[in-house]
Design a protein around this motif. Structure first.
Motif, PDB file in Angstrom:
ATOM      1  N   THR A  91      15.102  -3.942  85.740  1.00 55.32           N
ATOM      2  CA  THR A  91      16.790  -5.344  85.765  1.00 55.32           C
ATOM      3  C   THR A  91      17.430  -4.094  85.583  1.00 55.32           C
ATOM      4  OG1 THR A  91      15.851  -5.367  83.003  1.00 55.32           O
ATOM      5  CG2 THR A  91      14.833  -6.568  83.871  1.00 55.32           C
ATOM      6  N   SER A 117      13.575 -13.069  91.140  1.00 54.76           N
ATOM      7  CA  SER A 117      13.734 -13.298  89.379  1.00 54.76           C
ATOM      8  C   SER A 117      12.433 -13.200  88.576  1.00 54.76           C
ATOM      9  CB  SER A 117      14.333 -15.000  89.655  1.00 54.76           C
ATOM     10  OG  SER A 117      13.717 -15.794  89.994  1.00 54.76           O
ATOM     11  N   LEU A 139      11.711 -10.627  86.275  1.00 58.61           N
ATOM     12  CA  LEU A 139      10.623 -11.472  84.921  1.00 58.61           C
ATOM     13  C   LEU A 139       8.966 -10.389  84.177  1.00 58.61           C
ATOM     14  CD1 LEU A 139      11.032 -15.074  85.416  1.00 58.61           C
ATOM     15  CD2 LEU A 139      12.240 -13.317  83.012  1.00 58.61           C
ATOM     16  N   SER A 185       8.494  -7.686  80.890  1.00 58.06           N
ATOM     17  CA  SER A 185       7.459  -7.880  80.265  1.00 58.06           C
ATOM     18  C   SER A 185       6.485  -6.538  79.728  1.00 58.06           C
ATOM     19  CB  SER A 185       6.221  -9.264  81.009  1.00 58.06           C
ATOM     20  OG  SER A 185       7.283 -10.278  81.089  1.00 58.06           O
TER      21      SER A 185
END
Length: 122
Positions: free
Chosen positions: A74, A91, A95, A99
């Motif tokens: 990110t 996207s 994620l 995580s």
């Protein structure tokens, strides 16, 4: 991760050596994950219906690896911008990346805590 857990329960590799090995395993796992996403980008973007990556001329697997690594972490420099349907996959990778990095840090914390507890017992 299973190997790390089994070696911890058997009492092997206690101390800084163990923490180093855990960190290396986690980094290696993330590199493999980034490579899998890069390969998926290469496959998906060979079909124009998925869109494109704009900003630079993305031709080689190293470009896909670079893009995947900045999305996975990110970091997002912004020099490569997804266009079209590939934005959804981007996207999902971000994620997944955030995580898994958070999960890795919790694993590292637990290992450090385990080592510290064993030092107190000795």
């Amino acid at each position: 991760m299973l190997w790390l857990k089994r070696s911890r329960t058997s009492g092997q590799q206690i101390g800084q050596n163990r923490i180093f090995k855990v960190m290396l395993c986690l980094i290696f796992a993330h590199i493999v994950e980034i490579c899998l996403f890069a390969f998926a980008y290469k496959l998906m973007l060979s079909d124009p219906k998925f869109g494109s990556l704009a900003g630079i001329d993305v031709n080689s697997i190293t470009d896909y690896l670079y893009y995947s690594s900045i999305v996975f972490t990110t970091l997002g420099f912004g020099d490569i911008v997804p266009k079209g349907l590939i934005r959804l996959f981007t996207s999902i990778e971000s994620l997944t990346g955030i995580s898994l990095v958070a999960w890795s840090m919790s694993v590292a914390f637990l290992e450090i805590q385990h080592v510290e507890e064993n030092k107190k017992c000795d």
